[in-house]
Design a protein around this motif. Structure first.
Motif, mmCIF file in Angstrom:
data_model
loop_
_atom_site.group_PDB
_atom_site.id
_atom_site.type_symbol
_atom_site.label_atom_id
_atom_site.label_comp_id
_atom_site.label_asym_id
_atom_site.label_seq_id
_atom_site.Cartn_x
_atom_site.Cartn_y
_atom_site.Cartn_z
ATOM 1 N N LYS A 85 0.817 -1.228 0.000
ATOM 2 C CA LYS A 85 0.000 0.000 0.000
ATOM 3 C C LYS A 85 0.850 1.278 0.000
ATOM 4 C CE LYS A 85 -1.952 -0.571 4.124
ATOM 5 N NZ LYS A 85 -1.611 -1.154 5.376
ATOM 6 N N VAL A 86 2.097 1.165 0.456
ATOM 7 C CA VAL A 86 2.942 2.356 0.617
ATOM 8 C C VAL A 86 3.389 2.917 -0.735
ATOM 9 C CG1 VAL A 86 5.082 3.191 1.680
ATOM 10 C CG2 VAL A 86 3.658 1.523 2.868
ATOM 11 N N ASN A 87 3.597 2.035 -1.678
ATOM 12 C CA ASN A 87 3.937 2.464 -3.039
ATOM 13 C C ASN A 87 3.874 1.230 -3.935
ATOM 14 O OD1 ASN A 87 5.137 3.329 -5.451
ATOM 15 N ND2 ASN A 87 6.437 4.797 -4.392
ATOM 16 N N PHE A 231 0.076 -7.217 15.170
ATOM 17 C CA PHE A 231 -0.531 -5.947 15.587
ATOM 18 C C PHE A 231 0.111 -4.818 14.805
ATOM 19 C CE2 PHE A 231 3.166 -6.184 18.354
ATOM 20 C CZ PHE A 231 3.602 -4.866 18.472
ATOM 21 N N HIS A 232 -0.538 -3.697 14.773
ATOM 22 C CA HIS A 232 0.026 -2.518 14.083
ATOM 23 C C HIS A 232 -0.566 -1.321 14.802
ATOM 24 C CE1 HIS A 232 1.135 0.263 10.873
ATOM 25 N NE2 HIS A 232 -0.119 0.683 10.841
ATOM 26 N N ILE A 233 0.305 -0.543 15.462
ATOM 27 C CA ILE A 233 -0.288 0.549 16.259
ATOM 28 C C ILE A 233 -0.302 1.876 15.509
ATOM 29 C CG2 ILE A 233 0.107 -0.488 18.530
ATOM 30 C CD1 ILE A 233 2.518 1.434 18.813
ATOM 31 N N SER A 235 1.002 4.247 11.715
ATOM 32 C CA SER A 235 2.160 4.639 10.918
ATOM 33 C C SER A 235 2.894 5.773 11.626
ATOM 34 C CB SER A 235 1.659 5.100 9.551
ATOM 35 O OG SER A 235 2.718 5.154 8.637
ATOM 36 N N GLN A 236 4.135 5.999 11.223
ATOM 37 C CA GLN A 236 4.930 7.147 11.696
ATOM 38 C C GLN A 236 4.868 7.253 13.225
ATOM 39 O OE1 GLN A 236 7.107 8.741 10.188
ATOM 40 N NE2 GLN A 236 7.212 10.890 10.659
ATOM 41 N N ILE A 237 5.324 6.162 13.889
ATOM 42 C CA ILE A 237 5.414 6.181 15.356
ATOM 43 C C ILE A 237 6.678 6.964 15.710
ATOM 44 C CG2 ILE A 237 5.613 4.742 17.445
ATOM 45 C CD1 ILE A 237 3.066 4.178 16.043
ATOM 46 N N GLY A 271 3.810 -5.247 12.549
ATOM 47 C CA GLY A 271 3.253 -4.280 11.610
ATOM 48 C C GLY A 271 4.297 -3.258 11.211
ATOM 49 N N GLY A 272 3.834 -2.080 10.790
ATOM 50 C CA GLY A 272 4.774 -1.030 10.353
ATOM 51 C C GLY A 272 4.951 0.008 11.436
ATOM 52 N N GLY A 273 5.227 1.224 11.013
ATOM 53 C CA GLY A 273 5.268 2.320 11.990
ATOM 54 C C GLY A 273 6.613 2.967 12.168
ATOM 55 N N ILE A 318 8.429 -7.717 10.694
ATOM 56 C CA ILE A 318 7.996 -6.316 10.651
ATOM 57 C C ILE A 318 7.472 -5.997 9.249
ATOM 58 C CG2 ILE A 318 9.625 -5.584 12.472
ATOM 59 C CD1 ILE A 318 11.121 -4.035 10.271
ATOM 60 N N GLU A 319 6.602 -4.993 9.207
ATOM 61 C CA GLU A 319 5.980 -4.600 7.929
ATOM 62 C C GLU A 319 6.220 -3.117 7.676
ATOM 63 O OE1 GLU A 319 2.138 -7.655 8.015
ATOM 64 O OE2 GLU A 319 1.853 -5.573 8.653
ATOM 65 N N SER A 320 7.460 -2.658 7.916
ATOM 66 C CA SER A 320 7.723 -1.224 7.751
ATOM 67 C C SER A 320 7.694 -0.840 6.285
ATOM 68 C CB SER A 320 9.086 -0.883 8.337
ATOM 69 O OG SER A 320 8.928 -0.709 9.695
ATOM 70 N N GLY A 321 6.942 0.195 5.978
ATOM 71 C CA GLY A 321 6.839 0.623 4.593
ATOM 72 C C GLY A 321 7.411 2.010 4.390
ATOM 73 N N ARG A 322 6.922 2.943 5.160
ATOM 74 C CA ARG A 322 7.362 4.337 5.037
ATOM 75 C C ARG A 322 8.890 4.426 5.119
ATOM 76 N NH1 ARG A 322 4.561 8.949 6.176
ATOM 77 N NH2 ARG A 322 2.827 7.757 7.028
ATOM 78 N N PHE A 323 9.446 3.724 6.102
ATOM 79 C CA PHE A 323 10.881 3.794 6.352
ATOM 80 C C PHE A 323 11.679 3.268 5.148
ATOM 81 C CE2 PHE A 323 14.882 2.231 8.097
ATOM 82 C CZ PHE A 323 15.270 3.289 8.894
ATOM 83 N N ALA A 516 6.989 7.459 -0.076
ATOM 84 C CA ALA A 516 6.012 6.637 0.649
ATOM 85 C C ALA A 516 4.640 7.292 0.626
ATOM 86 C CB ALA A 516 6.459 6.443 2.103
ATOM 87 N N TYR A 517 3.673 6.565 0.220
ATOM 88 C CA TYR A 517 2.248 6.924 0.219
ATOM 89 C C TYR A 517 1.873 8.017 -0.798
ATOM 90 C CZ TYR A 517 2.011 4.156 4.489
ATOM 91 O OH TYR A 517 2.096 3.131 5.395
ATOM 92 N N GLN A 518 2.771 8.966 -1.109
ATOM 93 C CA GLN A 518 2.347 10.125 -1.908
ATOM 94 C C GLN A 518 1.901 9.743 -3.307
ATOM 95 O OE1 GLN A 518 1.988 12.758 0.119
ATOM 96 N NE2 GLN A 518 2.708 11.059 1.352
HETATM 97 N N1 PLP Z 1 1.184 -2.946 8.213
HETATM 98 C C1 PLP Z 1 -0.091 -2.564 8.358
HETATM 99 C C2 PLP Z 1 -1.096 -3.560 8.807
HETATM 100 C C3 PLP Z 1 -0.479 -1.252 8.098
HETATM 101 O O1 PLP Z 1 -1.764 -0.908 8.226
HETATM 102 C C4 PLP Z 1 0.505 -0.324 7.667
HETATM 103 C C5 PLP Z 1 0.161 1.080 7.371
HETATM 104 O O2 PLP Z 1 -0.534 1.754 8.022
HETATM 105 C C6 PLP Z 1 1.809 -0.757 7.532
HETATM 106 C C7 PLP Z 1 2.126 -2.072 7.803
HETATM 107 C C8 PLP Z 1 2.900 0.177 7.080
HETATM 108 O O3 PLP Z 1 3.151 1.172 8.010
HETATM 109 P P1 PLP Z 1 4.394 2.131 7.833
HETATM 110 O O4 PLP Z 1 4.393 2.597 6.433
HETATM 111 O O5 PLP Z 1 4.211 3.209 8.800
HETATM 112 O O6 PLP Z 1 5.636 1.336 8.144
#
Ligand code: PLP
Length: 616
Positions: A85-87, A231-233, A235-237, A271-273, A318-323, A516-518
């Motif tokens: 979803k990030v790009n 879990f995913h608390i 984005s941008q923690i 998750g990400g964040g 981990i599912e970091s996307g933005r980073f 990321a995301y834009q």
């Molecule tokens: N995983 C899940 C379930 C998400 O909902 C998101 C985005 O909100 C991400 C990963 C990616 O988060 P981020 O781009 O902050 O790392």
């Protein structure tokens, strides 16, 4: 001014000889790269992708976790997946997948389309995780992925999804994807995306539902497939504290589920964040931790809980996307016009007898020096206000009004030049009042939608002249017909740019961290579409431009909106043919022009072009 490049730049870019350069290989300047691309006639905004920056982020993540695992003697494995979803743009995703192969870097999908992409492109054996709400079709797609041999985990957001998995498992061919349970934590993140976590969040199972789910999985003889909690608390923690709190909660849930007999549960997915530092100003820094602190905290906390509760140390996902994605893309946009550029002394036409306040403005301009600059500037702004009132009341004419505007602008420029090196706060106040408007050839809605939607700022700076002091407080206007398409001057986080005459010299702005995301959130407001993009490969000997993809043509944009482009063209042609105010020869010429317009992209090319038009 270095525009905070050391804060947000991650050592990816540096300034030398007044230019922004890329800190790798032969260290080309962004100007060189842009000029190379523009040689082929490309104009308008250009999105540059740097695959070496994708590679750097992936490498950093795996290295930090491998260091942390070594330091704490951690027994679980470390795994990462990239959330599509990030790009989802192909020139990003395909590079990411191949750069991630040696790490077994996988993909995360949150929709059917993303899942199909993951199934088509993921590295063999690398993990796929699937989040988000799923219907029977999407769950069947997950089964197909497993049947194709993918290492896939379907993360359940609600009990109904589990019911579907159990029922589909009975009907299909015996191959069942791994099952993950998304847990609804009490802990939530911080900031705009905090609501992704917390007990009232849209996603995940409560403790009661978790117990119910595990019983259902056991009853369906699928315990062996229940491998992960997720879990995913948000984005941008930016603060590590909420993440640590969430980890403690999740770690204990993991241990409890293991003790309850979840015999094959072996992974926690965080998750990400992971946050990105977007701030250009030391006073507004966002992030309070480093990647290695994050990795150490995760590994240490999970080890501690597992050891205390006497369960095996979980595999970490981990599912970091933005980073991973933010750094790789830079949008370069040409400045088209400075709105006070027309205020030159050549345009000043003083009369023999001027109204006294105008005469005074003229004297202020001529006698201004470094000592009195601030005072004279204030006086001139007061005089301008009085003169504008006099105009409204009919006491001065349009020529006087024009002279007023020109003189005040000349005074501002002179004053700012004289006192530019003084303390910032002394001149900020004036700068706020005398902003220069830079018209920039891009759409904020298309290229920086998060600025419009959630006031997310992005680092912006000129690509050259960085050895000259910028003197103009800048407001950036995009080319959409929408007053929201503006990045206004802000005294808390001021942006200063150079005084440039665009007719004589190009001036380009770089918007950084836009990967990321834009791109996919970008909107086609005014029908401006994704800008032209290019991938830049740099080594010690030079740089190469690959995958040039010009911004969509106007025909394609209209077709995307389901216009029949032949009908559009026929309508235009018929109306031109029917016109009785132009000759046949002129009609032919105009038909050609229309054809070219339809097949070109919609961004602006020139403003005030002095190239003549040849109608022959
Ligand atoms: N995983 C899940 C379930 C998400 O909902 C998101 C985005 O909100 C991400 C990963 C990616 O988060 P981020 O781009 O902050 O790392």
């Amino acid at each position: 001014m270095d525009y905070g490049i050391k804060t947000w730049g991650n050592d990816n870019f540096f300034i030398e000889d007044g230019k922004v350069k890329v800190n790798t290989g032969c260290e080309p300047s962004l100007m060189e790269i842009i000029q190379e691309i523009r040689k082929d006639g490309i104009r308008g905004p250009i999105l540059l992708r740097f695959p070496h920056l994708i590679q750097k982020q992936i490498r950093m993540i795996y290295k930090s976790f491998s260091d942390a695992k070594r330091e704490f003697n951690y027994e679980g494995s470390f795994n990462a997946v990239y959330p599509l979803k990030v790009n989802q743009f192909p020139n990003f995703v395909k590079n990411l997948v191949s750069l991630g192969q040696k790490y077994n870097y996988g993909l995360e999908a949150g929709s059917k389309a993303e899942l199909l992409l993951a199934m088509a492109y993921n590295n063999p054996n690398a993990p796929i995780t699937v989040n988000g709400f799923k219907d029977n079709e999407m769950i069947s797609l997950g089964f197909i992925a497993a049947e194709m041999g993918h290492n896939i985990t379907l993360t359940i957001e609600g009990i109904n999804e589990l019911e579907s998995i159990i029922s589909i498992a009975k009907d299909r061919f015996g191959c069942v994807p791994n099952i993950g349970l998304r847990i609804r934590l009490h802990s939530s993140g911080i900031g705009i995306w905090a609501k992704s976590g917390g007990i009232n969040s849209k996603f995940g199972l409560t403790s009661t539902e978790l117990l119910e789910a595990v019983n259902m999985i056991r009853d369906a003889n699928l315990l062996e497939k229940f491998t992960m909690i997720h879990f995913h608390i948000g984005s941008q923690i930016t603060d590590i504290a909420p993440l640590k709190k969430a980890l403690r909660e999740a770690g204990n849930i993991y241990a409890e589920l293991c003790r309850m007999g979840a015999t094959n549960l072996r992974a926690i997915n965080l998750g990400g964040g992971l946050a990105v530092e977007y701030s250009q100003h030391k006073t507004t820094l966002h992030k309070n931790y480093s990647l290695s602190e994050y990795a150490n905290d995760v590994v240490y906390l999970l080890k501690d809980i597992a050891n205390r509760k006497n369960v095996s140390e979980p595999d970490i996902f981990i599912e970091s996307g933005r980073f991973v994605a933010a750094h790789h893309a830079v949008l370069v946009a040409p400045v088209l016009e400075l709105f006070s550029q027309e205020y030159t002394d050549q345009k000043l036409h003083l009369k023999e007898n001027n109204p006294p306040l105008i005469q005074e403005l003229f004297d202020l301009f001529n006698t201004m020096n470094r000592k009195n600059a601030l005072e004279f500037l204030h006086d001139s702004i007061d005089h301008m206000e009085s003169l504008l009132t006099l105009f409204d009341l009919g006491y001065i004419d349009l020529q006087d009004r024009s002279n007023t505007e020109i003189l005040v602008n000349l005074i501002i420029k002179k004053a700012v030049g004289l006192i530019a090196d003084k303390k910032l706060n002394e001149i900020l106040d004036i700068q706020d009042r005398v902003q220069e408007r830079y018209l920039v050839n891009f759409s904020l809605f298309q290229s920086l939608p998060d600025f419009w939607g959630i006031e997310q700022t992005f680092p912006v700076m000129p690509l050259d002249r960085l050895d000259e002091t910028p003197t103009r407080s800048a407001s950036l206007w995009d080319i959409t017909c929408d007053s929201d398409g503006e990045i206004g001057f802000n005294t808390e986080t001021p942006l200063f740019l150079h005084d440039v005459d665009i007719k004589n010299r190009d001036y380009f702005l770089g918007f950084f961290l836009v990967g990321a995301y834009q791109e996919v959130l970008g909107m086609k407001h005014n029908l401006f579409t994704h800008p032209t993009e290019a991938t830049v490969i740099i080594d010690d000997d030079g740089f190469e431009i690959q995958n040039m993809l010009e911004s969509q043509s106007i025909s394609d944009i209209l077709e995307d909106l389901d216009y029949d482009i032949r009908e559009v063209q026929e309508n235009l042609n018929e109306r031109i043919e029917a016109s009785d105010i132009i000759s046949e020869k002129e009609k032919k010429y105009i038909l050609g022009e229309i054809y070219l317009f339809l097949n070109d992209n919609g961004y602006l090319k020139t403003i005030n072009s002095n190239e003549g038009v040849n109608y022959e």
